[in-house]
Enzyme design. Structure first.
Site, short mmCIF file in Angstrom:
data_model
loop_
_atom_site.label_atom_id
_atom_site.label_comp_id
_atom_site.label_asym_id
_atom_site.label_seq_id
_atom_site.Cartn_x
_atom_site.Cartn_y
_atom_site.Cartn_z
N HIS A 1 -5.47 -5.54 -7.94
CA HIS A 1 -6.31 -4.45 -7.46
C HIS A 1 -7.75 -4.95 -7.33
O HIS A 1 -8.26 -5.61 -8.24
CB HIS A 1 -6.23 -3.26 -8.42
CG HIS A 1 -7.02 -2.09 -7.94
ND1 HIS A 1 -6.59 -1.28 -6.91
CD2 HIS A 1 -8.23 -1.62 -8.33
CE1 HIS A 1 -7.50 -0.34 -6.70
NE2 HIS A 1 -8.50 -0.53 -7.54
N MET B 1 0.82 -1.20 0.00
CA MET B 1 0.00 0.00 0.00
C MET B 1 0.86 1.27 0.00
O MET B 1 0.85 2.05 0.96
CB MET B 1 -0.97 -0.02 1.20
CG MET B 1 -1.85 -1.25 1.24
SD MET B 1 -2.69 -1.61 -0.33
CE MET B 1 -4.28 -0.91 -0.01
C1 GAR Z 1 -6.00 -7.17 -1.79
O1 GAR Z 1 -7.40 -7.19 -1.80
C2 GAR Z 1 -5.48 -6.34 -2.96
O2 GAR Z 1 -6.32 -6.39 -4.08
C3 GAR Z 1 -5.46 -4.96 -2.36
O3 GAR Z 1 -5.02 -5.16 -1.04
C4 GAR Z 1 -5.48 -6.42 -0.58
C5 GAR Z 1 -4.34 -7.14 0.11
O4 GAR Z 1 -4.77 -8.29 0.76
N1 GAR Z 1 -4.59 -4.10 -3.09
C6 GAR Z 1 -4.88 -2.82 -3.39
O5 GAR Z 1 -5.86 -2.25 -3.01
C7 GAR Z 1 -3.82 -2.11 -4.26
N2 GAR Z 1 -4.34 -0.90 -4.79
P1 GAR Z 1 -3.73 -9.37 1.31
O6 GAR Z 1 -2.68 -8.61 2.12
O7 GAR Z 1 -4.54 -10.28 2.17
O8 GAR Z 1 -3.12 -10.06 0.13
#
Ligand code: GAR
Length: 192
Positions: A110, A91
Site C-alpha cells: 500500500h 484494486m
Molecule cells: C502500487 O503503488 C501499490 O502500492 C498500489 O497500487 C500500485 C500498483 O502499481 N496499491 C494500492 O493502492 C492498494 N491499496 P503497479 O501495478 O505498477 O505495481
C-alpha cells in the site's frame, strides 16, 4: 520452494520487481506460479507472459455479486496450490470470506505509511497533512481494507516542491525494493 500467486489489476511494476528478483534468485526460494488479473488489459499480464508465467483473466464484470466473483477467484487461486498470495496493485475490495480463506498467507503493498492513509489518494493526503515523510507498507491482509499486521515499511522524505505526482513516482520506486524484500523474508521463513 514457496508457491506464489500474484493478483494484479494494472501496470504491474511491482509484479515486475518480483519477477526480476526471482530471476536473480533473490526471492528466498519463492516461485511465481501464476498471475491473475481482473482486467484483461492489465499490462502486468504481458509482463508475466514475457517471463513464461501462466496467466489468467477473471473479470469481475461477469459476476453480479462481489461474493460470486470472490468465490470464483478463490477457486482459480486454489488450483495453483499457493503458499502465498501477493496482491500487487489488485484494486478490489475483498469479501470477508475471501480474506478468511487466505488469512496468514496473503500480503498487500500500500502506498502510504500505514496506519496512515488507507484507501485512495494517499500522496495528496500526505501532502495536505503537511507530513515530512511518506512511504509504502507491506502487510498481511485482514478483513479491514489496508489494515493488518505490518511486515515492512520503507520511507522517503517529503520535499518542499513535491506534488502528488512526484511523490507517487518516488514511492513507486521504493516499492520495487520493498516488496521483493518482504516476499523474500516470508519465503525464507517458509523454507525449512
Ligand atoms: C502500487 O503503488 C501499490 O502500492 C498500489 O497500487 C500500485 C500498483 O502499481 N496499491 C494500492 O493502492 C492498494 N491499496 P503497479 O501495478 O505498477 O505495481
Amino acid at each position: 520452494m514457496t508457491r506464489i500467486v500474484v493478483l494484479i489489476s494494472g501496470h504491474g511494476s511491482n509484479l515486475q520487481a518480483l519477477i526480476d528478483a526471482q530471476q536473480r534468485a533473490e526471492l528466498g526460494g519463492g516461485q511465481i506460479v501464476a498471475v491473475i488479473s481482473n482486467r484483461a488489459e492489465a499490462y502486468g499480464l504481458e509482463r508475466a507472459r514475457n517471463a513464461n508465467i501462466p496467466t489468467e483473466h477473471l473479470s469481475h464484470r461477469d459476476f453480479a455479486e462481489r461474493e460470486d466473483f470472490d468465490a470464483a477467484l478463490m477457486a482459480r487461486i486454489d488450483a495453483y496450490m499457493p503458499d502465498l498470495v501477493v496482491l500487487a496493485g489488485f484494486m478490489r475490495i475483498l469479501t470477508p470470506a475471501f480474506v478468511r480463506h487466505f488469512v496468514g498467507k496473503m500480503v498487500n503493498i500500500h502506498p502510504s505509511l500505514l496506519p496512515k492513509y488507507p484507501g485512495l489518494h494517499t500522496h495528496a493526503r500526505a501532502l495536505e497533512a503537511g507530513d515530512t515523510e511518506h512511504g509504502a507498507t507491506v502487510h498481511f491482509v485482514t478483513e479491514n481494507v489496508d489494515e493488518g499486521p505490518i511486515i515492512l515499511q520503507s520511507r522517503i522524505p517529503v520535499l518542499a516542491n513535491d506534488t502528488a505526482d512526484t511523490l507517487q513516482q518516488r514511492v513507486h520506486q521504493i516499492e520495487h525494493q520493498l516488496y521483493p524484500r518482504a516476499v523474500r523474508m516470508i519465503c525464507e521463513q517458509n523454507t525449512p
